[in-house]
Design a protein around this motif. Structure first.
Motif, mmCIF file in Angstrom:
data_model
loop_
_atom_site.group_PDB
_atom_site.id
_atom_site.type_symbol
_atom_site.label_atom_id
_atom_site.label_comp_id
_atom_site.label_asym_id
_atom_site.label_seq_id
_atom_site.Cartn_x
_atom_site.Cartn_y
_atom_site.Cartn_z
ATOM 1 N N TRP A 164 32.370 144.592 49.940
ATOM 2 C CA TRP A 164 33.718 144.349 49.373
ATOM 3 C C TRP A 164 33.647 143.311 48.601
ATOM 4 O O TRP A 164 34.559 143.289 47.432
ATOM 5 C CB TRP A 164 34.670 144.081 50.582
ATOM 6 C CG TRP A 164 35.193 145.397 51.237
ATOM 7 C CD1 TRP A 164 34.843 145.698 52.679
ATOM 8 C CD2 TRP A 164 35.881 146.432 50.949
ATOM 9 N NE1 TRP A 164 35.322 147.097 52.750
ATOM 10 C CE2 TRP A 164 35.818 147.433 51.826
ATOM 11 C CE3 TRP A 164 36.321 146.996 49.510
ATOM 12 C CZ2 TRP A 164 36.443 148.638 51.448
ATOM 13 C CZ3 TRP A 164 37.037 148.213 49.087
ATOM 14 C CH2 TRP A 164 37.065 148.995 50.370
ATOM 15 N N GLN A 165 33.013 142.302 48.711
ATOM 16 C CA GLN A 165 32.853 141.081 47.842
ATOM 17 C C GLN A 165 32.522 141.753 46.529
ATOM 18 O O GLN A 165 33.058 141.266 45.225
ATOM 19 C CB GLN A 165 31.890 140.004 48.134
ATOM 20 C CG GLN A 165 31.839 138.643 47.287
ATOM 21 C CD GLN A 165 30.902 137.643 47.842
ATOM 22 O OE1 GLN A 165 29.868 138.080 48.657
ATOM 23 N NE2 GLN A 165 31.267 136.486 47.479
ATOM 24 N N ARG A 166 31.526 142.501 46.235
ATOM 25 C CA ARG A 166 30.966 143.234 44.984
ATOM 26 C C ARG A 166 32.077 143.912 44.335
ATOM 27 O O ARG A 166 32.545 143.836 43.179
ATOM 28 C CB ARG A 166 29.891 143.912 45.303
ATOM 29 C CG ARG A 166 28.623 143.058 45.479
ATOM 30 C CD ARG A 166 27.361 143.998 45.255
ATOM 31 N NE ARG A 166 26.214 143.188 45.068
ATOM 32 C CZ ARG A 166 25.221 143.114 44.927
ATOM 33 N NH1 ARG A 166 24.757 144.577 44.511
ATOM 34 N NH2 ARG A 166 24.282 142.472 44.858
ATOM 35 N N ILE A 167 32.773 144.896 45.328
ATOM 36 C CA ILE A 167 33.976 145.512 44.432
ATOM 37 C C ILE A 167 35.003 144.685 44.166
ATOM 38 O O ILE A 167 35.383 144.670 42.919
ATOM 39 C CB ILE A 167 34.556 146.233 45.935
ATOM 40 C CG1 ILE A 167 33.434 147.322 46.137
ATOM 41 C CG2 ILE A 167 35.844 147.175 45.043
ATOM 42 C CD1 ILE A 167 33.192 148.666 45.496
ATOM 43 N N PHE A 168 35.416 143.582 44.843
ATOM 44 C CA PHE A 168 36.538 142.699 44.206
ATOM 45 C C PHE A 168 36.206 141.741 43.211
ATOM 46 O O PHE A 168 36.815 141.761 42.275
ATOM 47 C CB PHE A 168 37.062 141.751 45.565
ATOM 48 C CG PHE A 168 38.171 142.756 46.287
ATOM 49 C CD1 PHE A 168 37.863 144.052 46.982
ATOM 50 C CD2 PHE A 168 39.491 142.171 45.972
ATOM 51 C CE1 PHE A 168 39.109 144.551 47.671
ATOM 52 C CE2 PHE A 168 40.678 142.858 46.766
ATOM 53 C CZ PHE A 168 40.213 144.207 47.530
ATOM 54 N N GLU A 169 35.084 141.341 43.197
ATOM 55 C CA GLU A 169 34.584 140.110 42.259
ATOM 56 C C GLU A 169 34.059 141.101 40.934
ATOM 57 O O GLU A 169 34.503 140.560 39.812
ATOM 58 C CB GLU A 169 33.379 139.463 42.878
ATOM 59 C CG GLU A 169 33.834 138.567 43.956
ATOM 60 C CD GLU A 169 32.868 137.456 44.222
ATOM 61 O OE1 GLU A 169 31.721 137.333 43.589
ATOM 62 O OE2 GLU A 169 33.209 136.467 45.086
ATOM 63 N N ASN A 170 33.798 142.336 41.057
ATOM 64 C CA ASN A 170 33.165 142.813 39.748
ATOM 65 C C ASN A 170 34.321 143.850 39.300
ATOM 66 O O ASN A 170 34.220 144.036 38.017
ATOM 67 C CB ASN A 170 32.076 143.811 40.135
ATOM 68 C CG ASN A 170 30.719 143.046 40.455
ATOM 69 O OD1 ASN A 170 30.768 141.849 40.248
ATOM 70 N ND2 ASN A 170 29.982 143.586 41.288
ATOM 71 N N GLY B 70 44.044 134.682 43.778
ATOM 72 C CA GLY B 70 44.465 135.845 43.088
ATOM 73 C C GLY B 70 44.252 137.086 43.845
ATOM 74 O O GLY B 70 44.299 137.145 45.087
ATOM 75 N N ASN B 71 43.510 138.229 43.212
ATOM 76 C CA ASN B 71 43.534 139.537 44.239
ATOM 77 C C ASN B 71 41.942 139.328 44.673
ATOM 78 O O ASN B 71 41.034 139.764 44.032
ATOM 79 C CB ASN B 71 43.513 140.704 43.295
ATOM 80 C CG ASN B 71 45.206 140.879 42.965
ATOM 81 O OD1 ASN B 71 45.521 140.859 41.783
ATOM 82 N ND2 ASN B 71 45.735 141.531 44.118
ATOM 83 N N GLN B 72 41.770 138.401 45.756
ATOM 84 C CA GLN B 72 40.591 137.888 46.136
ATOM 85 C C GLN B 72 40.627 137.432 47.440
ATOM 86 O O GLN B 72 41.661 137.277 47.791
ATOM 87 C CB GLN B 72 40.056 136.849 45.078
ATOM 88 C CG GLN B 72 39.288 135.960 45.297
ATOM 89 C CD GLN B 72 37.809 136.666 45.491
ATOM 90 O OE1 GLN B 72 37.691 137.814 45.963
ATOM 91 N NE2 GLN B 72 36.693 135.906 45.010
ATOM 92 N N SER B 73 39.622 137.351 48.318
ATOM 93 C CA SER B 73 39.513 136.875 49.369
ATOM 94 C C SER B 73 39.455 135.147 49.495
ATOM 95 O O SER B 73 38.553 134.885 48.848
ATOM 96 C CB SER B 73 38.258 137.330 50.175
ATOM 97 O OG SER B 73 38.331 136.567 51.428
ATOM 98 N N LEU B 74 40.511 134.591 49.978
ATOM 99 C CA LEU B 74 40.560 133.206 49.775
ATOM 100 C C LEU B 74 39.540 132.573 50.551
ATOM 101 O O LEU B 74 39.010 131.261 50.630
ATOM 102 C CB LEU B 74 41.857 132.497 50.031
ATOM 103 C CG LEU B 74 43.080 133.056 49.148
ATOM 104 C CD1 LEU B 74 44.326 131.962 49.335
ATOM 105 C CD2 LEU B 74 42.468 133.295 47.703
ATOM 106 N N PHE B 75 39.015 133.315 51.690
ATOM 107 C CA PHE B 75 38.007 132.862 52.712
ATOM 108 C C PHE B 75 36.638 132.516 51.945
ATOM 109 O O PHE B 75 36.021 131.560 52.109
ATOM 110 C CB PHE B 75 37.839 133.811 53.690
ATOM 111 C CG PHE B 75 38.738 134.041 54.929
ATOM 112 C CD1 PHE B 75 38.631 133.327 56.056
ATOM 113 C CD2 PHE B 75 39.805 134.743 54.665
ATOM 114 C CE1 PHE B 75 39.364 133.565 57.030
ATOM 115 C CE2 PHE B 75 40.813 134.819 55.696
ATOM 116 C CZ PHE B 75 40.712 134.115 57.071
#
Ligand code: NAP
Length: 505
Positions: free
Chosen positions: A253-259, A407-412
């Motif tokens: 999910w990190q890849r999906i959201f960050e990319n 933003g549209n991202q995990s603040l964790f």
């Protein structure tokens, strides 16, 4: 005034010094800081929490439909994968339960002083922060960490006559659960992520549901899959599998959201085109052409924080639901009067009108060496060194501070990076390398100038208004990739700091 824990910093194990650390706030980032400090063997820690429970924004928000629009397996700490998520996008109460569980499981609760609101922190010539609560308690610390959050000061709209309304009126983050909603006439003002989530939950329950839209928002569709009971049972039975699955899912999910989302906002490219196409396609699903055009934003997708939601358009098509896009003129005792002179008679008005997002640790007053005051330094706009520190305020670190990549991202994930950075400085202090450290003003100015030069490529300046923009009209967010943020905080760069090796600074 009572003085607690005023003992001087003592030599710890193996001759290393033991820092006393104060953390402001027991929300997501405060719990993260306390957990990582404990893991690093720093136990002289007090977390000041003004409320009576942990959780921050997830404690404060309890509105119907509250959910997280970032996947649960990514919206968590890397060190605490959660086997209990019931959905890919979890309901809000599960995030709150997760934060409480982490605080309990890691034994952090005894370090949290509930009902303790910090009023000010003053730098002393002993190179410490003297922290005072509103109750008049005071204590000295070697480090002060702001984990005060971003979205915690509700923004009340300036609508004429609002106080004359004879029904119930409250902000979405101060939900009044005593007020009955079923079968009544309810209005929600605001079409951000909050207004959209409330609409999906409330429209089917009310006799009349009116959503007051000032500016239409793009909506990215979401498919929310459940995590079935056998999956949860398995992850519970096998902590090793839970850790492995948690790590893989987090990375995915990190890849999906960050990319995609993160790159779409910072520069033109295929990600921006893809997100835009999906939002436009989603809107096309509204069959009623008139309604569709009233819901169509004039700005670009992601210029405001993009709404990610399922079922919003469908909820608006329900019987009894209405989108009101006439501007609100005023409120009178019976309801809301729009600019066309129409009176919308109501029982309840919910203000989903957002937050004062640029307060950070304020109204806590920080007084640095030489009497430098945070309220003056941040009078125009909050600025920081690489999102985490402030020139003139030694041994003070910010989590989710100004220009963080939120933003549209995990603040964790952001807060973990910032805590790790803070810990590296604390380790150097423990090793006796300095007594006080503060970033140089020139380095901070240079960093802020670099950010300014990157803003023209971002989507936030493409012609919309949002809480992403500061008073100066410039974005208050990180204009590069989250990876750049991690890279920038991977090293301490002491050449960009003033370090005092004895006494104060
Ligand atoms: P928001 O995004 O700031 O939206 C506020 C809404 O209220 C906007 O539609 C705004 O219209 C409207 N508004 C403000 N003043 C008004 C007035 N006087 N008259 C009419 N309309 C008015 O606030 P939010 O929806 O509470 O969301 C804030 C942030 O919380 C989000 O951006 C997100 O970061 C976070 N959030 C996250 C989740 C999640 O799932 N992770 C869920 C909810 C919220 P304009 O657009 O015209 O200003």
């Amino acid at each position: 005034m009572t003085l607690i824990e005023a003992a001087p910093a003592s030599p710890g194990t193996k001759g290393r010094r033991t820092p006393r650390v104060a953390i402001v706030g027991a929300g997501m980032s405060g719990i993260c800081a306390a957990a990582k400090l404990a893991a690093a063997g720093v136990h002289d820690v007090v977390v000041y929490e003004k409320a009576d429970r942990v959780g921050g924004t997830w404690r404060e928000n309890t509105y119907p439909g509250l959910a997280c629009d970032v996947p649960s397996r990514y919206y968590c700490y890397t060190f605490a994968p959660n086997p209990d998520w019931t959905h890919m996008f979890p309901p809000g109460h599960e995030v709150q339960a997760y934060l409480q569980k982490v605080a309990d499981d890691l034994g952090l609760r005894p370090r949290i002083r509930f009902g303790a609101e910090i009023e000010e922190a003053v730098w002393t010539d002993r190179a410490t922060w003297l922290v005072r609560t509103r109750d008049g308690e005071a204590a000295e610390y070697d480090f002060l960490i702001s984990a005060a959050g971003v979205l915690h000061h509700p923004r009340m709209p300036d609508i004429e006559g609002l106080d004359t309304f004879r029904g119930a009126v409250f902000h979405s983050a101060r939900w009044d659960h005593r007020v009955a909603l079923d079968g009544r006439r309810v209005a929600v003002v605001g079409t951000g992520s909050t207004g959209v989530q409330i609409t999906k939950a409330l429209a089917p329950r009310c006799r009349e549901y009116k959503l007051f839209q000032r500016t239409p928002q793009w909506v990215f569709p979401l498919v929310n899959l459940p995590y079935r009971r056998p999956t949860r049972w398995l992850l519970h039975r096998s902590p090793a599998l839970n850790r492995l699955w948690g790590r893989l899912a987090y990375r995915f999910w990190q890849r999906i959201f960050e990319n995609t989302f993160c790159m779409a906002v910072v520069a033109p490219g295929w990600q921006r085109r893809l997100v835009s196409t999906i939002c436009r396609w989603n809107l096309r699903g509204v069959r009623d052409r008139g309604l569709r055009e009233r819901l169509r934003p004039k700005d670009l997708p992601m210029c405001k924080r993009m709404v990610i939601a399922a079922g919003f358009y469908r909820a608006l098509r329900r019987e009894g639901a209405e989108l009101v896009d006439q501007p609100i003129d005023h409120v009178e005792p019976r309801g809301i009067v729009t600019a066309d002179g129409r009176l919308h008679e109501l029982d309840v008005i919910v203000l989903a009108t957002g937050f004062h997002a640029h307060s950070y640790i304020r109204p806590v007053e920080l007084v640095g060496p030489g009497g430098l005051r945070l309220s003056e330094v941040w009078q125009d706009e909050p600025r920081a060194y690489r999102t985490v520190a402030l020139p003139g305020f030694p041994n003070f670190f910010l989590l989710l501070g100004p220009h963080s990549p939120i933003g549209n991202q995990s603040l964790f994930t952001i807060t973990e990076t910032q805590v790790d950075y803070t810990l590296r400085w604390i380790e150097r202090w423990r090793a006796g390398e300095f007594t006080a450290a503060t970033p140089r003003r020139e380095a901070t100015d240079r960093f802020n100038a670099e950010m300014r030069s990157a803003y023209p490529r971002t989507i936030w300046v493409s012609g919309c208004d949002s809480w992403y923009l500061g008073k100066d009209g410039l974005p208050a967010l990180w204009p590069w990739s989250p990876q750049t943020h991690r890279d920038m905080l991977a090293k301490l760069r002491p050449d960009e700091w003033h370090l005092a090796t004895s006494g104060s600074i």
